[in-house]
Enzyme design. Sequence first.
Site, short mmCIF file in Angstrom:
data_model
loop_
_atom_site.label_atom_id
_atom_site.label_comp_id
_atom_site.label_asym_id
_atom_site.label_seq_id
_atom_site.Cartn_x
_atom_site.Cartn_y
_atom_site.Cartn_z
N PRO A 57 1.00 -1.11 -0.23
CA PRO A 57 -0.05 -0.12 0.03
C PRO A 57 0.73 1.34 -0.09
O PRO A 57 0.84 2.03 1.03
CB PRO A 57 -0.48 -0.05 1.26
CG PRO A 57 -0.14 -0.85 2.19
CD PRO A 57 0.79 -1.82 1.41
N CYS A 58 1.38 1.57 -1.05
CA CYS A 58 2.34 2.75 -1.13
C CYS A 58 1.69 3.99 -1.20
O CYS A 58 1.90 5.06 -1.14
CB CYS A 58 3.22 2.59 -2.49
SG CYS A 58 2.27 2.56 -3.92
#
Length: 290
Positions: A258-259
Amino acid sequence: MNIAATLKSDITPDGDDYGTVSRVIELITDDYRDQPTLDDIAARLKQSPTQLQKTFTRWAGLSPKAFLQAVTLDHAKRLLRQESLPLLETSFEVGLSGPSRLHDLFVTHEAMSPGEWKARGAGLTIRYGFHPSPFGRALVMITDRGLAGLAFSDDEDGRAAFADMACRWPNADYVEDANATAAYAARIFDPARWNPQEPLRIVLIGSDFQVRVWEALLRIPIGKAVTYSDIAGSLGQPTASRAVGAAVGRNPISFVVPCHRALGKSGALTGYHWGLTRKRAMLGWEAGKA
DNA sequence: GGAATCATGTGAT
DNA sequence: ATCACATGATTCC
């Protein structure tokens, strides 16, 4: 009925909810000084407010009003406030590679060895396919060790997204196989199928430093966010926040790693490889799940 | 609030 | 070596 058709009807019944959502995001970020109302936005899109309401509840289980709140700077700051550092500190114990349960999407990950990384994908067969998703057309790439890549395309044929991904591992063999990738797409974008008993297998192909950064990202739960310098600190290199930013930007498995939950210290969304609008959309969508 | 400027680590050339 | 960065802090308006 094949899996791809099932997914499409599950997620985007009219085929293009994300198209509407992304236009709304662009309108309110371009004109945030004017504080456009829901009626303004609906008129600009030549839709009725009730249509817009339906689109949003279908897309994220969220009213347009709640969504608008979710993509403001204030909301991003709130995501940051909730004690982020304790979440990351434990990443030291996990170490490189080896299975572990991380983040809401229950992922087990392994990392490629430095030798495999330097080979730039030589000897690796990557199967890929395009699938509809809440964030537009998704390109899914898998190896026999698990999910290796997830990208998004804005153009219809997805050539740009494929080229972007393929140049990361230029020596790999690429085989189109949408039947194989459909099951991954179906799981990833349907929270009802996120299951700790059957974690999603992913493989991180990157440098040692990049893999450490991506592992830190995996520890951020849905509904929270951290800054680039938080991550740098958790790696024991507090002055490396800019290097962290560069590594986050090279994340090959967007959304799953989950950048989009990495923000600047001010709460600003400082960048996103697949477009800032998409980053906002992901955070807004997650606001409806968390 | 910006805009300009500096220190900074990593990866590609 | 050198360069480009999804940063952050500082110092001016």
